[in-house]
Design an enzyme around this catalytic site. Structure first.
Site, PDB file in Angstrom:
ATOM      1  N   TYR A  52      -5.602   7.273  12.232  1.00 28.74           N
ATOM      2  CA  TYR A  52      -4.343   6.788  11.508  1.00 28.74           C
ATOM      3  C   TYR A  52      -5.153   4.989  11.832  1.00 28.74           C
ATOM      4  O   TYR A  52      -5.677   4.981  12.756  1.00 28.74           O
ATOM      5  CB  TYR A  52      -3.386   6.233  11.768  1.00 28.74           C
ATOM      6  CG  TYR A  52      -2.756   6.055  10.588  1.00 28.74           C
ATOM      7  CD1 TYR A  52      -2.320   5.110   9.423  1.00 28.74           C
ATOM      8  CD2 TYR A  52      -1.611   7.742  10.220  1.00 28.74           C
ATOM      9  CE1 TYR A  52      -1.454   5.516   8.537  1.00 28.74           C
ATOM     10  CE2 TYR A  52      -0.945   7.831   9.034  1.00 28.74           C
ATOM     11  CZ  TYR A  52      -1.244   6.735   8.212  1.00 28.74           C
ATOM     12  OH  TYR A  52      -0.587   6.716   7.134  1.00 28.74           O
ATOM     13  N   GLU A  54      -4.426   1.765  10.182  1.00 29.12           N
ATOM     14  CA  GLU A  54      -3.622   1.000   9.656  1.00 29.12           C
ATOM     15  C   GLU A  54      -4.460  -0.823   9.841  1.00 29.12           C
ATOM     16  O   GLU A  54      -4.613  -0.965  11.268  1.00 29.12           O
ATOM     17  CB  GLU A  54      -1.966   0.604   9.718  1.00 29.12           C
ATOM     18  CG  GLU A  54      -1.758   1.337   8.901  1.00 29.12           C
ATOM     19  CD  GLU A  54      -0.132   1.472   8.738  1.00 29.12           C
ATOM     20  OE1 GLU A  54       0.538   0.821   9.669  1.00 29.12           O
ATOM     21  OE2 GLU A  54       0.495   2.234   8.291  1.00 29.12           O
ATOM     22  N   ASP A 198     -14.230  -5.787 -13.724  1.00 33.36           N
ATOM     23  CA  ASP A 198     -13.248  -4.443 -13.229  1.00 33.36           C
ATOM     24  C   ASP A 198     -14.925  -3.502 -13.756  1.00 33.36           C
ATOM     25  O   ASP A 198     -14.770  -3.739 -14.623  1.00 33.36           O
ATOM     26  CB  ASP A 198     -12.477  -3.795 -14.167  1.00 33.36           C
ATOM     27  CG  ASP A 198     -12.114  -2.770 -13.286  1.00 33.36           C
ATOM     28  OD1 ASP A 198     -12.690  -1.903 -12.584  1.00 33.36           O
ATOM     29  OD2 ASP A 198     -10.921  -1.686 -13.486  1.00 33.36           O
ATOM     30  N   THR A 224     -13.741   1.688  -9.041  1.00 39.32           N
ATOM     31  CA  THR A 224     -14.350   2.474  -8.134  1.00 39.32           C
ATOM     32  C   THR A 224     -15.290   3.032  -7.765  1.00 39.32           C
ATOM     33  O   THR A 224     -16.310   2.255  -7.870  1.00 39.32           O
ATOM     34  CB  THR A 224     -13.496   3.760  -9.429  1.00 39.32           C
ATOM     35  OG1 THR A 224     -14.739   3.585 -10.398  1.00 39.32           O
ATOM     36  CG2 THR A 224     -11.960   3.448  -9.825  1.00 39.32           C
ATOM     37  N   LYS A 227     -17.933   6.740 -10.109  1.00 36.20           N
ATOM     38  CA  LYS A 227     -18.046   7.341 -11.487  1.00 36.20           C
ATOM     39  C   LYS A 227     -19.762   7.512 -11.118  1.00 36.20           C
ATOM     40  O   LYS A 227     -19.603   7.580 -10.979  1.00 36.20           O
ATOM     41  CB  LYS A 227     -17.120   6.629 -12.414  1.00 36.20           C
ATOM     42  CG  LYS A 227     -15.632   6.448 -12.616  1.00 36.20           C
ATOM     43  CD  LYS A 227     -15.166   5.728 -13.497  1.00 36.20           C
ATOM     44  CE  LYS A 227     -13.187   5.703 -13.120  1.00 36.20           C
ATOM     45  NZ  LYS A 227     -12.361   4.707 -13.924  1.00 36.20           N
ATOM     46  N   ARG A 233     -13.957   9.779  -4.108  1.00 35.52           N
ATOM     47  CA  ARG A 233     -12.997   9.054  -5.214  1.00 35.52           C
ATOM     48  C   ARG A 233     -12.472   7.638  -4.059  1.00 35.52           C
ATOM     49  O   ARG A 233     -11.899   8.064  -3.531  1.00 35.52           O
ATOM     50  CB  ARG A 233     -11.719  10.224  -5.299  1.00 35.52           C
ATOM     51  CG  ARG A 233     -11.801  11.083  -6.249  1.00 35.52           C
ATOM     52  CD  ARG A 233     -11.595  12.191  -6.673  1.00 35.52           C
ATOM     53  NE  ARG A 233     -10.412  11.028  -8.012  1.00 35.52           N
ATOM     54  CZ  ARG A 233     -11.493  11.261  -9.413  1.00 35.52           C
ATOM     55  NH1 ARG A 233     -12.375  12.087  -9.473  1.00 35.52           N
ATOM     56  NH2 ARG A 233     -10.702  10.575 -10.357  1.00 35.52           N
TER      57      ARG A 233
HETATM   58  C1  LIG Z   1     -11.384   4.558 -13.988  1.00 35.74           C
HETATM   59  C2  LIG Z   1     -10.802   3.416 -14.442  1.00 35.74           C
HETATM   60  C3  LIG Z   1     -10.150   2.833 -13.037  1.00 35.74           C
HETATM   61  C4  LIG Z   1      -8.792   3.367 -12.519  1.00 35.74           C
HETATM   62  O1  LIG Z   1      -9.654   4.183 -11.433  1.00 35.74           O
HETATM   63  P1  LIG Z   1      -8.395   5.130 -10.824  1.00 35.74           P
HETATM   64  O2  LIG Z   1      -9.291   5.684  -9.311  1.00 35.74           O
HETATM   65  O3  LIG Z   1      -8.398   6.185 -12.007  1.00 35.74           O
HETATM   66  O4  LIG Z   1      -7.769   4.997 -10.754  1.00 35.74           O
HETATM   67  C5  LIG Z   1      -9.672   1.180 -13.351  1.00 35.74           C
HETATM   68  N1  LIG Z   1     -10.184   0.321 -14.263  1.00 35.74           N
HETATM   69  C6  LIG Z   1     -11.142   1.174 -15.098  1.00 35.74           C
HETATM   70  C7  LIG Z   1     -12.376  -0.071 -16.058  1.00 35.74           C
HETATM   71  C8  LIG Z   1     -11.484   2.570 -14.918  1.00 35.74           C
HETATM   72  O5  LIG Z   1     -12.632   2.898 -15.772  1.00 35.74           O
END
Ligand SMILES: *Cc1c(COP(=O)(O)O)cnc(C)c1O
Length: 418
Positions: A52, A54, A198, A224, A227, A233
């Site tokens: 933990y 925090e 994003d 994220t 990807k 993840r």
């Molecule tokens: C996949 C994605 C997210 C969210 O990601 P999670 O890990 O599934 O919560 C946010 N923004 C964009 C543009 C995405 O493609």
């Protein structure tokens, strides 16, 4: 690595083995997916899951942080170096909480946010109505140009002038073209908005210099980590120094408790891998593969949103074929080609059976597939599209897919087939 699971819980062991086999024996083309290295995989299963932590490095609420502080600082420093960012928060549990925390750091509930509409390729968390980002904030959504299937920066500027958002969001989940983040920066500046970018889908392309980086042009960049970046993840926020304190506070204690230190250690490894020269080769090949696949699909008479791709994904508009995305996605899956059905701009079919099919090249590029394999894949997609009811044809394609997969085992440093 899996032997203890086999002993303790044969049921879960069996499911993991089945999933491993499914991943090995299919052409995985969901553009948000990838295959991580064995090192990343092992770190996510390490003893750091027991701790933990925090708080943030140097300011924790529990003792015993001699090592975790070093792990988190390493991940932060690598993220900053890789993306040229002033500051980084590596604690968000995933992309969606990273977005919500970032909006809350820069705006108050009820303020206006402006992002790309979901059916046009935006993410749920860019203010779509079923997401709490569309409920906590007053959400205004821009759309793609219906003629070109592309972002229309003049239209976005007009809307921004009219609605005066507190936050302008750039980035998407299903947009096949390069995004000009400098234009978003100009629009945000023109209306006094913060620019949050994003880059979840394209973070690996940005790291590999195969896509323009949003980092110089945004107040905060969310992403994220699992990807195209090919990490565990998780989520991350890169920010200008002036915003990082508010963002850190919004992540913890605003939305989360303890960070997932096992994930953060795996992220540090993934960032290290992304700094290696071969990562740029991987990123360039992802784009080369997507372009080749798009070219072949066009030759077969498929209609692609925006007419092609500049990045890792392709969005097929199936309306000219007289079918919807779902039956094609299901038939392809029976032949071990895994894609997802998706809305297309101007879609009148509902979200459960939309008119498009989305596919991407990150995972198959990690496996080593190149242009020649894209030609085969385009051929199978075309054959299956013409034979949606013919199980013999689908099965024949499926056996050819399995043959191809057997020629592309995951690279040595990656998790091996069972
Ligand atoms: C996949 C994605 C997210 C969210 O990601 P999670 O890990 O599934 O919560 C946010 N923004 C964009 C543009 C995405 O493609």
């Amino acid at each position: 690595m899996l032997s203890s699971i086999k002993q303790t819980d044969p049921v879960v062991y069996d499911l993991i083995c089945q999933e491993q086999a499914r991943q090995n024996n299919s052409i995985r083309m969901i553009p948000s997916e990838n295959c991580v290295s064995k090192a990343v995989m092992q770190a996510t299963g390490s003893c750091l899951t027991n701790k933990y932590s925090e708080g943030y490095p140097g300011k924790r609420y529990y003792e015993g942080q001699q090592i975790t502080d070093q792990v988190e600082n390493l991940a932060r420093e690598r993220a900053k170096a890789l993306f040229g960012a002033e500051a980084a928060c590596v604690q968000p549990h995933s992309g969606s909480p990273a977005n919500l925390a970032t909006y809350c750091a820069l705006a108050e509930p009820g303020d206006t946010i402006m992002g790309l509409a979901l059916p046009h390729g935006g993410h749920l968390t860019h203010g779509w109505k079923v997401s709490y980002t569309g409920k906590f904030f007053k959400s205004v959504q821009y759309e793609l140009n219906p003629e070109t299937g592309r972002l229309d920066y003049d239209h976005i500027l007009e809307m921004a002038k009219e609605h005066k958002p507190k936050i302008l969001i750039s980035g998407s989940s299903a947009y096949p073209r390069e995004i000009d983040f400098s234009k978003f920066d100009e629009i945000a500046k023109a209306v006094g908005a913060y620019h949050v970018s994003d880059m979840a889908h394209i973070a690996g392309l940005v790291a590999g210099k195969a896509h323009m980086s949003p980092v110089p042009y945004a107040d905060a960049v969310t992403t994220t980590t699992h990807k195209t970046l090919r990490g565990p993840r998780g989520g991350m926020v890169l920010a200008k120094e002036e915003h990082i304190a508010a963002i850190n506070k919004a992540v913890f204690p605003g939305f989360q408790g303890g960070p997932h230190m096992h994930t953060i250690s795996a992220l540090a490894i993934a960032l290290h891998e992304a700094m290696a020269p071969d990562f740029a080769t991987y990123a360039a090949q992802i784009v080369a593969n997507a372009k080749r696949l798009a070219e072949k699909l066009l030759e077969y008479g498929f209609d692609l949103v925006s007419g092609g791709t500049d990045n890792h994904l392709i969005l097929m508009d199936l309306r000219n074929k007289g079918i919807t995305g779902k039956p094609l996605a299901k038939a392809l899956d029976r032949a071990h080609i895994v894609t997802n059905y998706n809305s297309v701009p101007g879609d009148t079919a509902g979200p459960f059976n939309p008119s498009g099919l989305r596919m991407g090249t990150p995972a198959i590029t990690t496996r080593g597939m190149k242009e020649d394999q894209m030609d085969l894949i385009a051929g199978w997609i075309n054959t299956i599209c013409d034979n949606l009811e013919n199980e013999d044809v689908i099965a024949k394609c499926g056996s050819e897919v399995l043959e191809l997969c057997s020629q592309f085992p995951l690279p040595d440093t990656f998790v091996q087939p069972q």
